[in-house]
Design an enzyme around this catalytic site. Structure first.
Site, PDB file in Angstrom:
ATOM      1  N   SER A 129       0.835  -1.195   0.000  1.00  0.00           N
ATOM      2  CA  SER A 129       0.000   0.000   0.000  1.00  0.00           C
ATOM      3  C   SER A 129       0.875   1.252   0.000  1.00  0.00           C
ATOM      4  O   SER A 129       1.700   1.431  -0.880  1.00  0.00           O
ATOM      5  CB  SER A 129      -0.969  -0.042   1.190  1.00  0.00           C
ATOM      6  OG  SER A 129      -2.023   0.868   1.037  1.00  0.00           O
ATOM      7  N   ASP A 283      -8.757  -5.992  -5.224  1.00  0.00           N
ATOM      8  CA  ASP A 283      -8.484  -4.688  -4.614  1.00  0.00           C
ATOM      9  C   ASP A 283      -9.260  -3.621  -5.378  1.00  0.00           C
ATOM     10  O   ASP A 283      -9.152  -3.512  -6.596  1.00  0.00           O
ATOM     11  CB  ASP A 283      -6.983  -4.390  -4.685  1.00  0.00           C
ATOM     12  CG  ASP A 283      -6.549  -3.231  -3.808  1.00  0.00           C
ATOM     13  OD1 ASP A 283      -7.389  -2.363  -3.499  1.00  0.00           O
ATOM     14  OD2 ASP A 283      -5.357  -3.190  -3.445  1.00  0.00           O
ATOM     15  N   HIS A 312      -7.919  -5.427  -0.794  1.00  0.00           N
ATOM     16  CA  HIS A 312      -6.641  -4.770  -0.518  1.00  0.00           C
ATOM     17  C   HIS A 312      -5.881  -5.474   0.598  1.00  0.00           C
ATOM     18  O   HIS A 312      -4.649  -5.510   0.603  1.00  0.00           O
ATOM     19  CB  HIS A 312      -6.908  -3.312  -0.140  1.00  0.00           C
ATOM     20  CG  HIS A 312      -5.680  -2.482   0.025  1.00  0.00           C
ATOM     21  ND1 HIS A 312      -4.768  -2.285  -0.986  1.00  0.00           N
ATOM     22  CD2 HIS A 312      -5.200  -1.784   1.098  1.00  0.00           C
ATOM     23  CE1 HIS A 312      -3.784  -1.510  -0.556  1.00  0.00           C
ATOM     24  NE2 HIS A 312      -4.017  -1.206   0.703  1.00  0.00           N
TER      25      HIS A 312
END
Length: 338
Positions: A129, A283, A312
Protein backbone atom coordinates in the site's frame (compact mmCIF):
# COMPACT_ATOMS: atom_id res chain seq x y z
CA UNK A 1 15.51 -2.49 24.94
CA UNK A 2 13.51 0.42 23.54
CA UNK A 3 10.49 -0.44 21.41
CA UNK A 4 12.00 1.58 18.59
CA UNK A 5 14.82 4.00 17.86
CA UNK A 6 14.79 7.58 16.63
CA UNK A 7 17.06 9.36 14.19
CA UNK A 8 17.23 13.07 14.94
CA UNK A 9 17.21 14.72 11.53
CA UNK A 10 17.79 18.28 12.71
CA UNK A 11 16.57 21.04 10.38
CA UNK A 12 14.71 19.16 7.68
CA UNK A 13 13.64 20.74 4.37
CA UNK A 14 10.36 19.39 3.01
CA UNK A 15 9.41 19.09 -0.65
CA UNK A 16 6.60 21.61 -0.08
CA UNK A 17 9.20 24.34 0.52
CA UNK A 18 8.99 24.53 4.32
CA UNK A 19 11.92 23.58 6.55
CA UNK A 20 11.13 22.04 9.91
CA UNK A 21 13.51 23.31 12.61
CA UNK A 22 13.82 19.70 13.78
CA UNK A 23 12.41 16.40 12.62
CA UNK A 24 12.58 12.79 13.76
CA UNK A 25 12.45 9.44 11.99
CA UNK A 26 11.31 6.55 14.19
CA UNK A 27 12.48 3.12 13.07
CA UNK A 28 12.77 -0.48 14.21
CA UNK A 29 15.30 -3.10 13.12
CA UNK A 30 15.11 -6.89 13.01
CA UNK A 31 17.96 -9.30 12.40
CA UNK A 32 21.66 -8.48 11.98
CA UNK A 33 23.41 -6.36 9.38
CA UNK A 34 26.00 -8.50 7.61
CA UNK A 35 29.70 -7.53 7.70
CA UNK A 36 29.43 -6.68 4.00
CA UNK A 37 26.30 -4.59 4.68
CA UNK A 38 24.56 -6.28 1.78
CA UNK A 39 21.44 -7.75 3.42
CA UNK A 40 19.32 -4.72 4.31
CA UNK A 41 15.59 -4.91 3.57
CA UNK A 42 13.73 -1.60 3.70
CA UNK A 43 10.09 -2.11 4.71
CA UNK A 44 8.26 1.26 5.02
CA UNK A 45 4.94 1.57 6.83
CA UNK A 46 1.48 1.68 5.28
CA UNK A 47 -1.45 4.00 5.99
CA UNK A 48 -2.08 4.61 9.72
CA UNK A 49 0.35 1.83 10.61
CA UNK A 50 3.21 1.85 13.07
CA UNK A 51 6.07 -0.63 12.70
CA UNK A 52 4.39 -2.83 15.30
CA UNK A 53 1.31 -3.16 13.06
CA UNK A 54 3.22 -4.63 10.13
CA UNK A 55 6.13 -6.55 11.67
CA UNK A 56 4.05 -9.72 12.05
CA UNK A 57 5.39 -10.91 8.67
CA UNK A 58 8.96 -10.90 9.99
CA UNK A 59 10.13 -14.32 11.19
CA UNK A 60 12.07 -17.43 10.12
CA UNK A 61 8.97 -18.99 8.54
CA UNK A 62 7.35 -15.77 7.39
CA UNK A 63 7.67 -13.42 4.41
CA UNK A 64 10.85 -11.66 5.60
CA UNK A 65 13.33 -13.90 7.40
CA UNK A 66 15.46 -12.02 9.98
CA UNK A 67 17.99 -14.85 10.07
CA UNK A 68 18.89 -13.89 6.49
CA UNK A 69 17.94 -10.22 6.26
CA UNK A 70 18.53 -7.10 8.29
CA UNK A 71 15.05 -5.62 8.13
CA UNK A 72 14.48 -1.92 8.78
CA UNK A 73 10.98 -0.52 9.21
CA UNK A 74 11.01 3.29 8.98
CA UNK A 75 7.80 4.86 10.24
CA UNK A 76 6.54 7.28 7.60
CA UNK A 77 6.20 10.95 8.42
CA UNK A 78 2.73 11.65 9.74
CA UNK A 79 2.12 8.29 11.39
CA UNK A 80 2.48 9.52 14.96
CA UNK A 81 5.91 8.06 15.77
CA UNK A 82 8.02 9.94 13.24
CA UNK A 83 7.42 13.70 12.95
CA UNK A 84 3.67 14.19 12.56
CA UNK A 85 0.95 16.78 13.14
CA UNK A 86 0.48 15.31 16.62
CA UNK A 87 4.15 15.89 17.51
CA UNK A 88 4.73 19.35 16.03
CA UNK A 89 4.75 22.50 18.11
CA UNK A 90 4.28 26.11 17.06
CA UNK A 91 4.14 27.45 14.44
CA UNK A 92 3.03 24.16 12.88
CA UNK A 93 0.51 22.83 15.33
CA UNK A 94 -2.24 22.33 16.04
CA UNK A 95 -3.78 22.85 12.62
CA UNK A 96 -0.66 24.21 10.95
CA UNK A 97 1.25 21.09 9.98
CA UNK A 98 2.86 21.25 6.55
CA UNK A 99 2.14 18.50 4.01
CA UNK A 100 4.51 15.55 3.91
CA UNK A 101 5.33 13.70 0.70
CA UNK A 102 7.04 10.46 -0.18
CA UNK A 103 9.95 12.59 -1.37
CA UNK A 104 10.30 13.59 2.28
CA UNK A 105 10.03 9.97 3.41
CA UNK A 106 12.71 8.95 0.93
CA UNK A 107 15.00 11.79 2.09
CA UNK A 108 14.61 10.79 5.74
CA UNK A 109 15.15 7.11 4.97
CA UNK A 110 18.24 7.90 2.92
CA UNK A 111 19.65 9.76 5.92
CA UNK A 112 18.97 6.66 8.02
CA UNK A 113 20.85 4.38 5.62
CA UNK A 114 23.78 6.77 5.30
CA UNK A 115 24.18 8.07 8.84
CA UNK A 116 23.11 5.14 11.02
CA UNK A 117 23.89 2.00 9.02
CA UNK A 118 26.43 3.14 6.42
CA UNK A 119 24.61 1.08 3.80
CA UNK A 120 25.01 1.92 0.13
CA UNK A 121 22.62 -0.62 -1.40
CA UNK A 122 19.18 -1.86 -0.37
CA UNK A 123 18.94 -5.59 -1.05
CA UNK A 124 15.13 -5.45 -1.15
CA UNK A 125 12.64 -2.60 -0.91
CA UNK A 126 9.43 -4.27 0.24
CA UNK A 127 6.16 -2.45 0.80
CA UNK A 128 2.41 -2.82 0.91
CA UNK A 129 0.00 0.00 0.00
CA UNK A 130 1.61 3.31 1.03
CA UNK A 131 4.73 1.31 1.88
CA UNK A 132 4.76 0.08 -1.70
CA UNK A 133 4.47 3.65 -2.94
CA UNK A 134 7.65 4.44 -1.04
CA UNK A 135 9.42 1.36 -2.42
CA UNK A 136 8.59 2.45 -5.98
CA UNK A 137 9.85 5.96 -5.25
CA UNK A 138 13.17 4.39 -4.25
CA UNK A 139 13.25 2.37 -7.46
CA UNK A 140 12.61 5.37 -9.70
CA UNK A 141 14.60 8.07 -7.91
CA UNK A 142 17.50 6.04 -6.49
CA UNK A 143 17.79 3.13 -8.95
CA UNK A 144 21.49 2.67 -8.22
CA UNK A 145 20.74 1.94 -4.56
CA UNK A 146 18.04 -0.73 -4.91
CA UNK A 147 18.72 -4.32 -5.97
CA UNK A 148 15.17 -5.74 -5.75
CA UNK A 149 11.65 -4.35 -5.23
CA UNK A 150 8.50 -6.11 -4.10
CA UNK A 151 5.53 -3.72 -4.39
CA UNK A 152 2.30 -5.18 -3.03
CA UNK A 153 -1.21 -3.75 -3.60
CA UNK A 154 0.07 -0.31 -4.55
CA UNK A 155 0.66 2.04 -7.47
CA UNK A 156 3.33 4.32 -8.86
CA UNK A 157 0.75 7.11 -9.12
CA UNK A 158 -2.43 7.42 -7.07
CA UNK A 159 -5.40 7.07 -9.41
CA UNK A 160 -8.34 9.45 -9.58
CA UNK A 161 -10.66 6.70 -8.32
CA UNK A 162 -8.39 6.21 -5.34
CA UNK A 163 -8.44 9.95 -4.70
CA UNK A 164 -12.26 9.89 -4.60
CA UNK A 165 -12.10 7.22 -1.90
CA UNK A 166 -9.57 9.28 0.04
CA UNK A 167 -11.72 12.39 -0.30
CA UNK A 168 -14.61 10.50 1.31
CA UNK A 169 -12.42 9.65 4.28
CA UNK A 170 -11.23 13.23 4.58
CA UNK A 171 -14.77 14.63 4.32
CA UNK A 172 -15.95 12.22 7.01
CA UNK A 173 -13.31 13.33 9.50
CA UNK A 174 -13.61 17.05 8.81
CA UNK A 175 -17.42 17.04 8.99
CA UNK A 176 -17.34 16.14 12.67
CA UNK A 177 -18.44 18.92 15.09
CA UNK A 178 -15.09 18.44 16.82
CA UNK A 179 -13.32 19.82 13.73
CA UNK A 180 -13.41 23.62 13.71
CA UNK A 181 -11.39 26.05 11.63
CA UNK A 182 -8.91 23.38 10.59
CA UNK A 183 -8.34 22.02 14.10
CA UNK A 184 -9.73 19.07 16.06
CA UNK A 185 -10.85 20.70 19.30
CA UNK A 186 -12.12 17.40 20.69
CA UNK A 187 -11.99 13.71 19.88
CA UNK A 188 -14.10 13.10 16.71
CA UNK A 189 -15.36 9.73 17.91
CA UNK A 190 -18.48 9.67 15.76
CA UNK A 191 -16.55 10.42 12.59
CA UNK A 192 -13.76 7.98 13.40
CA UNK A 193 -16.37 5.21 13.65
CA UNK A 194 -17.86 6.23 10.30
CA UNK A 195 -14.35 6.48 8.83
CA UNK A 196 -13.65 2.91 9.93
CA UNK A 197 -16.79 1.59 8.22
CA UNK A 198 -15.95 3.31 4.94
CA UNK A 199 -12.52 1.76 5.14
CA UNK A 200 -13.98 -1.68 5.87
CA UNK A 201 -16.05 -1.40 2.70
CA UNK A 202 -13.15 -0.53 0.43
CA UNK A 203 -10.31 -2.51 1.98
CA UNK A 204 -12.09 -5.86 1.63
CA UNK A 205 -14.00 -7.35 -1.26
CA UNK A 206 -17.61 -8.19 -1.97
CA UNK A 207 -16.54 -11.84 -2.01
CA UNK A 208 -15.14 -11.50 1.50
CA UNK A 209 -18.46 -10.29 2.84
CA UNK A 210 -20.63 -12.57 0.71
CA UNK A 211 -18.81 -15.64 2.01
CA UNK A 212 -18.77 -14.30 5.58
CA UNK A 213 -15.02 -14.77 5.92
CA UNK A 214 -15.11 -12.61 9.02
CA UNK A 215 -16.77 -15.55 10.83
CA UNK A 216 -13.59 -17.58 10.48
CA UNK A 217 -11.70 -14.83 12.31
CA UNK A 218 -13.62 -15.32 15.55
CA UNK A 219 -16.33 -12.67 15.17
CA UNK A 220 -19.88 -13.56 16.10
CA UNK A 221 -21.57 -11.23 13.62
CA UNK A 222 -20.84 -8.71 10.90
CA UNK A 223 -21.45 -5.89 13.39
CA UNK A 224 -19.04 -7.52 15.82
CA UNK A 225 -16.40 -7.56 13.06
CA UNK A 226 -16.94 -3.91 12.15
CA UNK A 227 -16.79 -2.72 15.76
CA UNK A 228 -14.03 -4.87 17.23
CA UNK A 229 -11.80 -4.99 14.16
CA UNK A 230 -12.27 -1.77 12.20
CA UNK A 231 -13.61 0.76 14.67
CA UNK A 232 -11.19 -0.41 17.34
CA UNK A 233 -8.31 0.03 14.91
CA UNK A 234 -9.02 3.65 14.01
CA UNK A 235 -10.36 4.92 17.33
CA UNK A 236 -6.86 4.88 18.82
CA UNK A 237 -5.29 6.91 15.98
CA UNK A 238 -4.83 10.66 16.02
CA UNK A 239 -7.28 12.23 13.52
CA UNK A 240 -4.86 14.97 12.44
CA UNK A 241 -2.29 12.32 11.58
CA UNK A 242 -4.91 10.39 9.60
CA UNK A 243 -5.65 13.51 7.56
CA UNK A 244 -1.94 14.13 6.97
CA UNK A 245 -1.36 10.62 5.65
CA UNK A 246 -4.42 10.90 3.40
CA UNK A 247 -2.80 13.92 1.76
CA UNK A 248 0.50 12.07 1.35
CA UNK A 249 -1.27 9.09 -0.21
CA UNK A 250 -3.37 11.22 -2.57
CA UNK A 251 -0.32 13.13 -3.80
CA UNK A 252 1.82 10.05 -4.33
CA UNK A 253 3.37 10.03 -7.82
CA UNK A 254 6.85 8.77 -8.62
CA UNK A 255 7.02 11.23 -11.53
CA UNK A 256 5.98 14.38 -9.61
CA UNK A 257 9.48 15.72 -9.08
CA UNK A 258 12.25 17.61 -10.84
CA UNK A 259 13.83 14.40 -12.11
CA UNK A 260 10.85 13.33 -14.24
CA UNK A 261 8.74 16.48 -14.52
CA UNK A 262 5.48 14.55 -14.39
CA UNK A 263 6.43 11.99 -17.04
CA UNK A 264 5.19 8.75 -15.49
CA UNK A 265 6.39 6.56 -18.34
CA UNK A 266 9.91 7.88 -17.91
CA UNK A 267 9.76 7.30 -14.16
CA UNK A 268 8.56 3.72 -14.65
CA UNK A 269 11.33 3.06 -17.18
CA UNK A 270 13.87 4.30 -14.63
CA UNK A 271 13.05 1.41 -12.26
CA UNK A 272 15.88 -0.92 -13.27
CA UNK A 273 15.79 -3.33 -10.35
CA UNK A 274 14.07 -6.69 -10.79
CA UNK A 275 10.63 -5.87 -9.42
CA UNK A 276 7.65 -7.95 -8.38
CA UNK A 277 4.36 -6.10 -8.87
CA UNK A 278 1.73 -7.88 -6.77
CA UNK A 279 -1.80 -6.46 -6.82
CA UNK A 280 -4.79 -8.26 -5.34
CA UNK A 281 -7.32 -9.32 -7.96
CA UNK A 282 -10.12 -7.94 -5.74
CA UNK A 283 -8.48 -4.69 -4.61
CA UNK A 284 -10.86 -1.79 -5.31
CA UNK A 285 -8.48 1.16 -5.21
CA UNK A 286 -5.10 -0.27 -6.26
CA UNK A 287 -6.52 -2.33 -9.10
CA UNK A 288 -4.80 -5.20 -10.87
CA UNK A 289 -5.54 -3.52 -14.21
CA UNK A 290 -3.65 -0.37 -13.20
CA UNK A 291 -0.80 -2.42 -11.73
CA UNK A 292 -0.41 -4.49 -14.89
CA UNK A 293 -0.25 -1.35 -17.04
CA UNK A 294 2.48 0.13 -14.83
CA UNK A 295 4.45 -3.13 -14.68
CA UNK A 296 4.51 -3.33 -18.47
CA UNK A 297 6.56 -0.13 -18.55
CA UNK A 298 9.14 -1.24 -15.96
CA UNK A 299 12.06 -2.99 -17.69
CA UNK A 300 12.58 -5.62 -15.00
CA UNK A 301 9.09 -6.08 -13.63
CA UNK A 302 7.19 -9.30 -13.13
CA UNK A 303 3.42 -9.01 -12.77
CA UNK A 304 2.29 -11.46 -10.09
CA UNK A 305 -1.34 -10.87 -9.01
CA UNK A 306 -2.62 -12.35 -5.77
CA UNK A 307 -5.79 -14.35 -6.45
CA UNK A 308 -7.71 -13.55 -3.28
CA UNK A 309 -11.09 -12.74 -1.76
CA UNK A 310 -9.48 -10.37 0.72
CA UNK A 311 -9.34 -7.25 -1.45
CA UNK A 312 -6.64 -4.77 -0.52
CA UNK A 313 -5.97 -6.70 2.69
CA UNK A 314 -4.55 -9.58 0.64
CA UNK A 315 -1.34 -7.56 0.75
CA UNK A 316 -1.23 -7.57 4.56
CA UNK A 317 -2.56 -11.07 5.29
CA UNK A 318 -2.01 -11.24 9.02
CA UNK A 319 -5.07 -13.53 9.37
CA UNK A 320 -4.81 -15.16 5.96
CA UNK A 321 -2.13 -17.89 5.64
CA UNK A 322 -2.91 -18.64 1.98
CA UNK A 323 -2.11 -15.12 0.80
CA UNK A 324 0.91 -14.95 3.10
CA UNK A 325 2.26 -18.07 1.38
CA UNK A 326 1.97 -16.31 -1.99
CA UNK A 327 3.97 -13.34 -0.69
CA UNK A 328 6.57 -15.58 0.92
CA UNK A 329 7.08 -17.53 -2.32
CA UNK A 330 7.34 -14.32 -4.35
CA UNK A 331 10.02 -12.84 -2.09
CA UNK A 332 11.96 -16.12 -2.15
CA UNK A 333 11.86 -16.15 -5.95
CA UNK A 334 12.75 -12.49 -6.28
CA UNK A 335 15.75 -12.70 -3.95
CA UNK A 336 16.99 -16.19 -4.88
CA UNK A 337 20.11 -14.85 -6.61
CA UNK A 338 21.05 -12.27 -3.97
Amino acid sequence: MAEYEVLELGPFPLACGITLPSAQLAYKTYGTLSPAKDNLVLYPTSYAAHHSDIDWLIGPERVLDPTRWFIVIPNQLGNGLSTSPSTLGDPFGPGGAPPFSHLDNLAAQERLLDEVFGVETIALAYGWSMGGQQALHWGALRPERVQRICAVCTAARTSDYNKVFLSSLKATLTSDPAYRDGVFVDRPTRSLRAFARIYATMALSQDFYRDRLWAGLGFSSLEDFLVRSWEASFLHRDPANLLSMIDTWAASDIAANATFGGDLDAALRAIRAPTMIMPSTTDFYFTATDAEAEAAKMPGARFRPIESQWGHRAGNPVQNPADEAVLRAAVAELTATL
